[in-house]
Write a protein that holds these residues in place. Structure first.
Motif, PDB file in Angstrom:
ATOM      1  N   ALA A 443      34.614  44.198  48.186  1.00  0.00           N
ATOM      2  CA  ALA A 443      34.429  42.885  48.134  1.00  0.00           C
ATOM      3  C   ALA A 443      34.555  42.118  49.342  1.00  0.00           C
ATOM      4  N   HIS A 444      35.505  42.576  50.054  1.00  0.00           N
ATOM      5  CA  HIS A 444      35.961  42.021  51.478  1.00  0.00           C
ATOM      6  C   HIS A 444      36.180  42.901  52.501  1.00  0.00           C
ATOM      7  N   GLN A 445      36.604  42.122  53.568  1.00  0.00           N
ATOM      8  CA  GLN A 445      37.032  42.960  54.760  1.00  0.00           C
ATOM      9  C   GLN A 445      38.423  43.046  55.056  1.00  0.00           C
ATOM     10  N   ASN A 446      39.189  42.404  53.927  1.00  0.00           N
ATOM     11  CA  ASN A 446      40.689  42.585  54.108  1.00  0.00           C
ATOM     12  C   ASN A 446      41.126  42.625  52.963  1.00  0.00           C
ATOM     13  N   LEU A 447      42.469  42.602  52.659  1.00  0.00           N
ATOM     14  CA  LEU A 447      43.034  42.879  51.494  1.00  0.00           C
ATOM     15  C   LEU A 447      42.647  41.604  50.385  1.00  0.00           C
ATOM     16  N   ASP A 467      40.432  37.835  54.482  1.00  0.00           N
ATOM     17  CA  ASP A 467      39.256  37.585  55.547  1.00  0.00           C
ATOM     18  C   ASP A 467      38.971  36.231  55.680  1.00  0.00           C
ATOM     19  N   ASN A 468      39.850  35.222  55.132  1.00  0.00           N
ATOM     20  CA  ASN A 468      39.419  33.843  55.307  1.00  0.00           C
ATOM     21  C   ASN A 468      38.253  33.214  54.205  1.00  0.00           C
ATOM     22  N   THR A 469      37.742  34.050  53.527  1.00  0.00           N
ATOM     23  CA  THR A 469      36.649  33.694  52.554  1.00  0.00           C
ATOM     24  C   THR A 469      37.145  33.818  51.062  1.00  0.00           C
ATOM     25  N   ALA A 470      36.398  33.435  50.077  1.00  0.00           N
ATOM     26  CA  ALA A 470      36.326  33.603  48.589  1.00  0.00           C
ATOM     27  C   ALA A 470      35.047  34.012  48.267  1.00  0.00           C
ATOM     28  N   THR A 483      29.542  32.993  48.885  1.00  0.00           N
ATOM     29  CA  THR A 483      30.698  33.192  49.950  1.00  0.00           C
ATOM     30  C   THR A 483      31.393  31.678  50.131  1.00  0.00           C
ATOM     31  N   LEU A 484      32.259  31.449  49.665  1.00  0.00           N
ATOM     32  CA  LEU A 484      32.905  30.323  50.160  1.00  0.00           C
ATOM     33  C   LEU A 484      33.645  30.338  51.344  1.00  0.00           C
ATOM     34  N   ALA A 485      33.177  29.947  52.230  1.00  0.00           N
ATOM     35  CA  ALA A 485      33.890  29.969  53.818  1.00  0.00           C
ATOM     36  C   ALA A 485      33.949  28.579  54.125  1.00  0.00           C
ATOM     37  N   GLY A 486      35.319  28.606  54.708  1.00  0.00           N
ATOM     38  CA  GLY A 486      35.586  27.373  55.089  1.00  0.00           C
ATOM     39  C   GLY A 486      37.172  27.054  55.379  1.00  0.00           C
ATOM     40  N   LYS A 490      44.102  32.742  56.056  1.00  0.00           N
ATOM     41  CA  LYS A 490      43.773  33.794  54.803  1.00  0.00           C
ATOM     42  C   LYS A 490      44.097  33.150  53.763  1.00  0.00           C
ATOM     43  N   VAL A 491      42.980  33.385  52.407  1.00  0.00           N
ATOM     44  CA  VAL A 491      42.891  32.746  51.429  1.00  0.00           C
ATOM     45  C   VAL A 491      44.025  33.353  50.519  1.00  0.00           C
TER      46      VAL A 491
END
Length: 518
Positions: A443-447, A467-470, A483-486, A490-491
């Protein structure tokens, strides 16, 4: 012809002796010694008198044959090479390494290849003897056999089912849960059968429309929720309020969709891990009834209503950090996860802890209840998840596959899928009917900090990460839809409104955002 020519030369005849010449030779030597006694005896006497000739008294010294140390080393080396040539060594590199390890030698040296390794093993065996490897293997087998016997005995003792007597309230709660969950399961299965009768074409059209709607998700509202990171967000059952929890110790209620502050809940003194609405809150419950529950890092759990900004009750008993709380679908029970390697179930009707369940080897971080109310899933810092049957108390499914801690779990409304988010940057979807991992979403580039299924029919999966995204994923298929970026941080939490129209994300950047399809 003359007389000289007639006279032929005389032929010399050789003498032939028969027998031994020993006697003749002794006579010849004795005559030679007698002839030299007269001249040599005076000289011998003069030499003895001068001390130049020493005459022993008959003592003799036996000379031992000595060989130099260098010669011994050379001979020993030749002998060792001879023995080495006669030793057979396996050509399997794994067996060669195992043999070196058994002999206490390093299994590999810098720059050493398989051929060099074989020669080194052959050289070692030529010194210690070819039987040394057999002896070490026999010793290993003996030790392994003894360990197996001990482990089998221990496993036998561990496999024995043991019980301890629980309180009467727990028995009554289990019976109540069985009576509650079975009708819920029947209704869920009836809805699944009705869904199965819908034509595939109609299902495909609905799915395409949903995917189109999700691809058009945009940031509808962004609000600064606190002066510290916002750790959790949760929609009310009527989708008209949003509760947020902050590291400042404050919890806030916001109106949806205009994001106006309704109330600030003050009661915690440290980081709040979660705040969740009780089922039927703001729908059938009164404003004065318990409608929310929150937990904090100091082990406190507080209950709130919709009238006051102070807690109406405290739940005490945790000795360590409480990371998550979750309401049972019935609204009667509250589950809490604690970093003391356990989770607890509280019955608010009898106002007591009815279950203190252990089973994880490290702290338990999240808990999720099955839509029917029959199961509870817990995920811990030991990278394992467990699904518990609340009606019997047994662990019915063991979720093994993540490489790092599990930080979030959520059941799908279909009742047989469970999503887990982990510190290994993946989200796994588990099929509970065959107890296996159905799909791993990279899914992501971080936990991953949070996972949520669509609450109405589970047709999409929402994940939030550090990774600051959902991200929104289709279910089934697990294709990325949006991708919910904004967020600038960290989300830390995500949620989907019960009506399925809004998505909320909260972040380390102290803001929460609402996402709506245009």
């Amino acid at each position: 012809m003359s007389d000289e020519d007639e006279a032929a030369p005389a032929v010399k005849r050789s003498r032939v002796f028969y027998g031994s010449l020993e006697e003749k030779e002794r006579e010849r030597l004795s005559l030679a010694m007698v002839s030299t006694v007269g001249t040599g005896s005076d000289a011998v006497r003069a030499g003895i008198k001068a001390g130049n000739i020493n005459i022993s008294s008959g003592e003799t010294l036996e000379m031992e044959e000595r060989v130099s140390e260098r010669q011994q080393e050379v001979l020993a080396e030749f002998e060792r090479r001879r023995r080495a040539r006669q030793i057979t060594v396996s050509t399997d590199d794994a067996e060669v390494k195992a043999g070196l390890r058994a002999l206490g030698e390093p299994i590999t040296l810098f720059g050493e290849g398989p051929a060099d390794r074989r020669e080194r093993l052959r050289s070692v065996l030529s010194v210690v003897g070819p039987d040394a490897l057999k002896k070490s293997r026999k010793d290993e087998e003996r030790v392994k056999r003894s360990r197996d016997e001990v482990s089998s005995h221990a496993s036998y003792s561990c496999q024995q089912t043991w019980y301890h007597e629980g309180p009467t309230s727990l028995k009554e709660a289990r019976l109540w849960l069985a009576r509650y969950s079975l009708p819920q399961a029947m209704r869920r299965l009836e809805a699944a059968r009705a869904q199965k009768d819908i034509p595939e074409a109609t299902k495909t059209i609905r799915q395409q429309e949903l995917h189109k709607t999700l691809r058009n998700l945009n940031n509808f509202c962004s609000q600064i929720g606190d002066d510290r990171p916002i750790s959790f967000c949760h929609f009310s059952p009527d989708s008209k309020m949003l509760a947020t929890a902050s590291w400042s110790g404050l919890c806030r209620l916001w109106s949806v969709p205009d994001c106006n502050l309704i109330r600030t809940l003050r009661g915690h003194n440290t980081n709040v891990g979660a705040i969740v609405f009780r089922p039927q809150a703001s729908i059938s419950l009164d404003q004065s009834d318990v409608s929310l529950a929150s937990c904090a890092a100091d082990g406190t759990v507080k209950l709130w209503n919709l009238e006051s900004d102070e807690p109406v009750a405290d739940i005490e008993g945790h000795s360590d950090r409480v990371s998550r709380v979750s309401w049972h679908p019935s609204g009667r029970f509250l589950g809490t996860t604690c970093y003391d390697n356990s989770w607890r179930l509280w019955d608010l009707e009898v106002q007591e802890e009815i279950l203190h369940q252990e089973g994880h080897s490290k702290g338990v971080h999240d808990i999720s209840f099955h839509p029917d109310g029959s199961l509870a899933a817990t995920g811990g810092l030991d990278a394992f998840g467990r699904v518990w049957d609340l009606r019997t108390g047994r662990c019915v499914v063991f979720l093994e596959g993540h490489l790092k801690e599990i930080y979030s779990l959520h059941f799908s409304p279909n009742g047989h899928h469970l999503a887990t988010g982990s510190g290994d940057n993946t989200c796994k979807v588990w099929e509970l009917r065959n107890r296996k991992c159905l799909y791993t979403v990279p899914a992501h580039q971080n936990l991953l900090s949070a996972v949520r299924f669509q609450p109405t029919d589970g047709h999409f999966l929402l994940t939030g990460a550090y990774d600051n995204t959902a991200k929104v994923w289709s279910h089934p298929g697990w294709m990325p839809l949006k991708t919910l970026a904004g967020h600038e941080g960290k989300v830390m939490g995500v949620d989907v409104s019960p009506d399925g129209k809004l998505i909320a994300t909260c972040s380390f950047d102290r803001t929460f955002k609402l996402w709506l399809s245009e």
